[in-house]
Scaffold this active site. Structure first.
Site, mmCIF file in Angstrom:
data_model
loop_
_atom_site.group_PDB
_atom_site.id
_atom_site.type_symbol
_atom_site.label_atom_id
_atom_site.label_comp_id
_atom_site.label_asym_id
_atom_site.label_seq_id
_atom_site.Cartn_x
_atom_site.Cartn_y
_atom_site.Cartn_z
ATOM 1 N N ASP A 1 0.718 -1.322 0.009
ATOM 2 C CA ASP A 1 0.006 0.033 -0.032
ATOM 3 C C ASP A 1 0.898 1.167 -0.105
ATOM 4 O O ASP A 1 2.049 1.187 0.089
ATOM 5 C CB ASP A 1 -0.812 -0.231 1.412
ATOM 6 C CG ASP A 1 -0.308 -0.393 2.499
ATOM 7 O OD1 ASP A 1 0.825 -0.314 2.525
ATOM 8 O OD2 ASP A 1 -0.942 -0.909 3.420
ATOM 9 N N ASN B 1 -7.464 -2.096 14.093
ATOM 10 C CA ASN B 1 -8.660 -2.413 13.985
ATOM 11 C C ASN B 1 -9.129 -3.668 12.974
ATOM 12 O O ASN B 1 -10.207 -3.842 12.549
ATOM 13 C CB ASN B 1 -9.408 -1.181 13.223
ATOM 14 C CG ASN B 1 -8.692 -0.692 11.751
ATOM 15 O OD1 ASN B 1 -7.759 -1.482 11.557
ATOM 16 N ND2 ASN B 1 -9.171 0.210 11.209
ATOM 17 N N HIS C 1 -7.327 -4.542 10.161
ATOM 18 C CA HIS C 1 -6.992 -4.045 8.692
ATOM 19 C C HIS C 1 -5.716 -4.723 8.333
ATOM 20 O O HIS C 1 -4.916 -5.083 9.106
ATOM 21 C CB HIS C 1 -7.193 -2.685 8.132
ATOM 22 C CG HIS C 1 -5.632 -1.833 8.642
ATOM 23 N ND1 HIS C 1 -5.775 -0.488 8.917
ATOM 24 C CD2 HIS C 1 -4.648 -2.325 8.719
ATOM 25 C CE1 HIS C 1 -4.626 -0.057 9.101
ATOM 26 N NE2 HIS C 1 -3.843 -1.000 8.971
ATOM 27 N N GLU D 1 -9.709 -1.671 5.082
ATOM 28 C CA GLU D 1 -10.236 -1.245 6.341
ATOM 29 C C GLU D 1 -11.599 -2.060 6.620
ATOM 30 O O GLU D 1 -12.460 -2.379 5.643
ATOM 31 C CB GLU D 1 -10.799 0.353 6.113
ATOM 32 C CG GLU D 1 -9.454 1.022 6.010
ATOM 33 C CD GLU D 1 -8.547 1.260 7.514
ATOM 34 O OE1 GLU D 1 -8.456 0.273 8.181
ATOM 35 O OE2 GLU D 1 -8.228 2.541 7.865
HETATM 36 C C1 GLP Z 1 -0.165 0.244 8.280
HETATM 37 C C2 GLP Z 1 -0.024 -0.551 7.086
HETATM 38 C C3 GLP Z 1 -0.176 -2.040 7.391
HETATM 39 C C4 GLP Z 1 0.307 -2.456 8.484
HETATM 40 C C5 GLP Z 1 -0.012 -1.546 9.819
HETATM 41 C C6 GLP Z 1 0.412 -1.917 11.310
HETATM 42 O O1 GLP Z 1 -1.501 0.700 8.630
HETATM 43 N N1 GLP Z 1 -0.875 -0.146 6.184
HETATM 44 O O2 GLP Z 1 -0.096 -2.776 6.358
HETATM 45 O O3 GLP Z 1 0.064 -3.918 8.887
HETATM 46 O O4 GLP Z 1 0.177 -0.104 9.552
HETATM 47 O O5 GLP Z 1 1.291 -1.026 11.520
HETATM 48 P P1 GLP Z 1 2.481 -1.263 12.999
HETATM 49 O O6 GLP Z 1 3.353 -2.410 12.405
HETATM 50 O O7 GLP Z 1 2.991 0.079 13.061
HETATM 51 O O8 GLP Z 1 1.537 -1.520 13.955
#
Ligand code: GLP
Length: 268
Positions: A67, A136, A138, A143
């Site tokens: 993404d 959440n 995702h 989402e």
């Molecule tokens: C972002 C990315 C996700 C990732 C998530 C978790 O939202 N789009 O791919 O899994 O963050 O983030 P963190 O690893 O900082 O908790």
């Protein structure tokens, strides 16, 4: 599903990087799906160390990232493009032409999204997809919603995601409110998936995901329950609520099912 519970985030990253290296060493031209966020940072560090030691070679590896935020130039420190280069690509021998990142700018996002999916198809899909998880539920930026999208698409970010990821920005108002993300169909088509979750703030969503046997579009990660080659790598904090709910801590059956070696558990 394989669930591996590591002692801490460091051990989780050693297990995750070990699996990625094993896959690359088995298939030199591996098509690797990559995630961003805090969680895979240590895993990427281990991959760089392995490359420096000569135990892995990225010459023929292809990557596709999950993404990107809309409207962030690739030089922006908060863009996932910047993240991937500074935390991995600049330190390994991957070829530029083998790196695929979504752009946060396009005159025609539908076309950009279609092209991305077509490119993945041309490589015969992703061999190994690395995933983190949002608080959440995702994955990528798929989402929670009443409907989930299969293909790469533009999405509005939910308030929970804005709050979770605002830690990277000066303040929440300066964050992009939209992103482009690989869809759940593409993720599900990956031949193997590794999902990594560490830290106590992931404990609730991990419990919800692993202790439920229902697919719920408001918990997008639940789609992964349908995948036939999923490995979930947790640290003890992220696993704590799941284990508590299962009342497995100290339970003899749990201990029997898990070998001493990294407490590797087959489907619990
Ligand atoms: C972002 C990315 C996700 C990732 C998530 C978790 O939202 N789009 O791919 O899994 O963050 O983030 P963190 O690893 O900082 O908790």
């Amino acid at each position: 599903m394989n669930i591996i519970i590591a002692k801490d985030a460091k051990e989780a990253s050693e297990i995750a990087s070990g699996k990625i290296i094993e896959e690359i060493n088995t298939k030199k031209s591996l098509v690797l799906g990559l995630a961003t966020g805090d969680t895979p940072l240590q895993t990427y560090k281990r991959l760089i160390e392995a490359y420096q030691k000569g135990t892995v070679d990225f010459t023929d590896v292809k990557t596709f990232n999950l993404d990107e935020y809309l409207g962030l130039p690739k030089e922006d420190v908060n863009s996932y493009n910047y993240y991937m280069h500074t935390n991995l690509f600049d330190h390994i021998n991957i070829k530029k032409e083998n790196i695929h990142l979504l752009s946060g700018f396009s005159d025609d996002f539908t076309k950009t999204a279609n092209n991305y999916d077509e490119m993945i198809d041309e490589y015969n899909g992703i061999d190994l997809q690395v995933l983190g998880i949002g608080v959440n539920g995702h994955i990528g930026f798929n989402e929670p919603n009443s409907k989930l999208t299969l293909e790469t698409h533009v999405t509005d970010l939910t308030q929970a995601t804005l709050e979770q990821n605002s830690k990277f920005f000066p303040n929440i108002d300066e964050m992009p409110k939209q992103a482009i993300t690989m869809g759940l169909g593409t993720i599900m088509k990956a031949k193997k998936i590794i999902l990594i979750a560490t830290g106590i703030r992931k404990a609730n969503i991990i419990a919800q995901f692993l202790n439920s046997n229902e697919i719920d579009t408001y918990t997008p990660v639940s789609t992964l329950l349908l995948h036939n080659d999923l490995t979930v790598i947790l640290d003890e904090e992220a696993a704590s609520r799941y284990l508590e709910e299962k009342k497995m801590i100290g339970n003899e059956n749990f201990n029997k099912k898990c070998s001493n070696n990294q407490r590797k558990c087959s489907t619990l």
